[in-house]
Design a protein around this motif. Sequence first.
Motif, PDB file in Angstrom:
ATOM      1  N   ASP A  84     -26.955  29.661   1.374  1.00  0.00           N
ATOM      2  CA  ASP A  84     -26.914  30.479   2.601  1.00  0.00           C
ATOM      3  C   ASP A  84     -28.188  30.296   3.419  1.00  0.00           C
ATOM      4  OD1 ASP A  84     -24.507  31.355   1.766  1.00  0.00           O
ATOM      5  OD2 ASP A  84     -25.232  33.286   0.983  1.00  0.00           O
ATOM      6  N   ALA A  85     -29.296  30.260   2.700  1.00  0.00           N
ATOM      7  CA  ALA A  85     -30.578  30.120   3.401  1.00  0.00           C
ATOM      8  C   ALA A  85     -30.665  28.783   4.124  1.00  0.00           C
ATOM      9  CB  ALA A  85     -31.724  30.237   2.406  1.00  0.00           C
ATOM     10  N   LEU A  86     -30.197  27.743   3.467  1.00  0.00           N
ATOM     11  CA  LEU A  86     -30.272  26.415   4.088  1.00  0.00           C
ATOM     12  C   LEU A  86     -29.304  26.308   5.266  1.00  0.00           C
ATOM     13  CD1 LEU A  86     -30.660  24.139   0.929  1.00  0.00           C
ATOM     14  CD2 LEU A  86     -32.402  24.727   2.600  1.00  0.00           C
ATOM     15  N   GLN A 117     -30.796  27.787   8.169  1.00  0.00           N
ATOM     16  CA  GLN A 117     -31.817  26.904   8.749  1.00  0.00           C
ATOM     17  C   GLN A 117     -31.202  25.709   9.466  1.00  0.00           C
ATOM     18  OE1 GLN A 117     -35.265  27.392   8.533  1.00  0.00           O
ATOM     19  NE2 GLN A 117     -34.789  29.382   7.665  1.00  0.00           N
ATOM     20  N   GLY A 118     -29.856  25.598   9.386  1.00  0.00           N
ATOM     21  CA  GLY A 118     -29.180  24.544  10.146  1.00  0.00           C
ATOM     22  C   GLY A 118     -28.801  23.325   9.329  1.00  0.00           C
ATOM     23  N   LEU A 119     -28.828  23.429   8.014  1.00  0.00           N
ATOM     24  CA  LEU A 119     -28.437  22.296   7.189  1.00  0.00           C
ATOM     25  C   LEU A 119     -26.937  22.399   6.902  1.00  0.00           C
ATOM     26  CD1 LEU A 119     -29.255  19.792   5.542  1.00  0.00           C
ATOM     27  CD2 LEU A 119     -29.730  21.308   3.634  1.00  0.00           C
ATOM     28  N   ALA A 120     -26.196  21.419   7.393  1.00  0.00           N
ATOM     29  CA  ALA A 120     -24.735  21.444   7.256  1.00  0.00           C
ATOM     30  C   ALA A 120     -24.347  21.127   5.819  1.00  0.00           C
ATOM     31  CB  ALA A 120     -24.121  20.432   8.199  1.00  0.00           C
ATOM     32  N   MET A 121     -23.576  22.062   5.184  1.00  0.00           N
ATOM     33  CA  MET A 121     -23.077  21.819   3.821  1.00  0.00           C
ATOM     34  C   MET A 121     -21.660  22.368   3.724  1.00  0.00           C
ATOM     35  SD  MET A 121     -26.225  22.501   1.257  1.00  0.00           S
ATOM     36  CE  MET A 121     -26.700  23.999   2.068  1.00  0.00           C
ATOM     37  N   ASN A 122     -20.680  21.462   3.737  1.00  0.00           N
ATOM     38  CA  ASN A 122     -19.281  21.907   3.709  1.00  0.00           C
ATOM     39  C   ASN A 122     -18.699  21.821   2.306  1.00  0.00           C
ATOM     40  OD1 ASN A 122     -19.411  22.249   6.511  1.00  0.00           O
ATOM     41  ND2 ASN A 122     -19.069  20.031   6.803  1.00  0.00           N
ATOM     42  N   ASP A 123     -19.096  20.788   1.609  1.00  0.00           N
ATOM     43  CA  ASP A 123     -18.583  20.575   0.256  1.00  0.00           C
ATOM     44  C   ASP A 123     -19.427  21.371  -0.741  1.00  0.00           C
ATOM     45  OD1 ASP A 123     -17.911  19.465  -2.226  1.00  0.00           O
ATOM     46  OD2 ASP A 123     -17.393  17.546  -1.300  1.00  0.00           O
ATOM     47  N   PRO A 124     -18.794  22.073  -1.715  1.00  0.00           N
ATOM     48  CA  PRO A 124     -19.585  22.810  -2.722  1.00  0.00           C
ATOM     49  C   PRO A 124     -20.541  21.907  -3.494  1.00  0.00           C
ATOM     50  CG  PRO A 124     -17.256  23.332  -2.924  1.00  0.00           C
ATOM     51  CD  PRO A 124     -17.341  22.255  -1.903  1.00  0.00           C
ATOM     52  N   ASP A 125     -20.201  20.610  -3.595  1.00  0.00           N
ATOM     53  CA  ASP A 125     -21.064  19.692  -4.339  1.00  0.00           C
ATOM     54  C   ASP A 125     -22.244  19.165  -3.517  1.00  0.00           C
ATOM     55  OD1 ASP A 125     -19.748  19.938  -6.670  1.00  0.00           O
ATOM     56  OD2 ASP A 125     -18.441  18.198  -6.354  1.00  0.00           O
ATOM     57  N   ASP A 126     -22.314  19.596  -2.271  1.00  0.00           N
ATOM     58  CA  ASP A 126     -23.434  19.139  -1.429  1.00  0.00           C
ATOM     59  C   ASP A 126     -24.771  19.602  -1.990  1.00  0.00           C
ATOM     60  OD1 ASP A 126     -21.900  17.793   0.269  1.00  0.00           O
ATOM     61  OD2 ASP A 126     -21.876  19.307   1.856  1.00  0.00           O
TER      62      ASP A 126
END
Lengths: 223, 326
Positions: free
Chosen positions: B293-295, B298-307
């Motif tokens: 959530d924090a990342l 901050q604008g870090l795109a993470m769509n896949d849980p494995d990211d």
Amino acid sequence: MLKAIFFKEFFKIRWLWLIILLINLALTAYIFITTRSLFILDHPEVVWYRVLHLGQIHFEDLKYIPLVSGILIACFQYLPEMWGERLRLSLHLPISPHILILAHVLVGLTAFGTVALLDLTALWVITAQYFPKEAVMTSLVTALPWIMAGVAAYLGGTLALLEPNFRFKVFNMAVAAGVAGLFLRNQDPGGYGPALTGLILPLLLMVLSVLLPAYRFRYRRTV
Amino acid sequence: MLSIKQGPAFFKKYVTGKDSTMTPVIEVEHLTHQYGKQIIYEDLNFTIPPGKIYGLLGKNGVGKTTLIKILMGFLRPAAGKCRVFGEDSHNLSSAARTRIGLLFEGHLSYEFMSIKQIEKFYAPFYPAWDRDIYYHLVDKLGLDHDHLIKNMSCGQRSQVVLGLIMAQQPELLLLDDYSIGLDAGYRRLFLDDMREFLNKEMNRTVFLTSHVIQDMEDFVDEVIFLERGGGLLTTSLTKFKNGFRCYRVRRNKKNHSFLKNQDRLFNPLIKNIETHADYWDFFTFAEKNKVRDALREQGLAMNDPDDLKEVPMTLEDAFIGYTGRY
């Protein structure tokens, strides 16, 4: 505890002390030979006239030896302590820092003093053998300031080597050079006589002032 | 590669290990120190209770040796108080110094003395001196007692110095970078000797500095991580190992611009970031979901849980992750 400090300090300078002692012995032997040769080459009254009335000093080779001895003893005693700041090892010992430092100084001065005593005794014996009684006292009073210059050199070396601050180190060296220089001015034989008692004062002050760089080393503030 | 670290203030909440029922052996209060304009510590606070083994860890230059020097009165701090056995550290009495065994950085000793001479030199200063302890350690070296210390290897010298400290039977052992110059064998020997010594008398306190964290495992009760500027974390190694995590995020076209124009990540959850060519490593005490959530915030795109993958760490990895590589 003090015995342990004395042991450590003498252990550091024992070879140097022995070498200085031997050099001084050799020098006094040389002074004896040259003094004797004066009387072989000339009539005693001519030699006496030159020494007692013209102020010729028959043991002048001795003049700078105490100075050099004092500096060397200080170097051999304190350089191993300052290399890697090993003095901290002693300063951590459960003994008060001023007793510790004064014990160090006492060892150095004792080592120097024994050599100086040898010089003065030899001078006394040599002079008494060839000159009248009053010349003995004049010789001792002439040589004593040179010994005191050696004490100043030892204490000055101690002050400069223990001092952690470079500017103070230079200042201490300058003061020591000045005080040692006071005792090495060219004077008539026995010329220092009336001032000798007073001239002990700067040496006493130097003994006490050794505590200042030691405390600066012990309780340094770097800000 | 870029290393981005979070400031220390947030992590002070992890400070543990205080026991108000015991008088501390070491107390550091609001300690501030600086060399010229370079601030080493600002408002540093911690206490060391009796009977514990504390390791002070940190990278080179964070002020570990400076702290030992201040504690032993060889440096006056710019501000704040340090007390050892209740006495001001810059004015320790002889009685207090009798209770402190101090190992100086580099196993400092009077190297012009022999094994026998140095024992004789130290013995009269300490009422509880036990020469058997000294010779028990030194005889392991198989050297003649007339062997000069200056002719010894660094490892051999460390045994002599440790023997001298232990023979004092001090209540507090301050060991400044005991591991410096020692190979793995002598490091192990040093710690084994220490363990043996500490097991005989349970109430001794040890405060040691090191930058070899592996040695601290199974040895210290608590560690203090010291950071530049005086940031401090006091914890147990088990707690640290279990609580400190590394999460890895692969770099790709979508997230490539993340952190591009920033030199810090202003999120208190993230302690440190290591930027590599193909991935970022995020070091934190937080759970995975909170970090994600924090990342994202901050604008870090993470769509896949494995990211965002948790990466297993050794203790050394965790230490470097915490303190940063440079």
